[in-house]
Design a protein around this motif. Structure first.
Motif: not given
Length: 110
Positions: A10-13, A34-38, A60-71
């Motif tokens: 999901x792209x969030x702007x 929660x279960x999406x790459x952002x 960002x750390x929660x996303x990584x621990x959840x197995x998803x990415x955050x950029x």
């Protein structure tokens, strides 16, 4: 906050005038992703301090621990000012590349 669903993320702007305003809006809705790459595209015209971006570090750390990415995408941010595992890049293309690399790392068990 503008959400655009893509195939693998999901792209969030934002149209808010500050990162703090955007963070408040985003924080209220983060559980919906929660279960999406952002990828967060933060306007290059927003005035910011290093601390503003660090608001997103815990998420960002929660996303990584959840197995998803955050950029975070922002061309003006100096990536040297942030932790190595905190993904900030200047373009969406580079953000998509990070999503792909992290997906491969997860598949390989890293």
């Amino acid at each position: 906050m503008i959400v655009e669903k893509k195939e693998t993320y999901s792209l969030i702007s934002t149209k808010e005038n500050s990162i703090q305003e955007f963070y408040k809006s985003f924080e209220k809705q983060v559980d919906n992703f929660k279960n999406e790459n952002l990828i967060l595209e933060l306007s290059n015209f927003i005035n910011y301090k290093k601390e503003d971006f660090l608001l997103f570090l815990e998420i960002a750390q929660e996303k990584k621990n959840n197995g998803t990415s955050f950029v975070i995408v922002n061309a003006k941010a100096n990536i040297e000012d942030f932790p190595e595992d905190f993904n900030i890049v200047p373009t969406i293309i580079e953000a998509e590349d990070i999503l792909e690399m992290e997906a491969i790392e997860r598949e390989l068990g890293f």
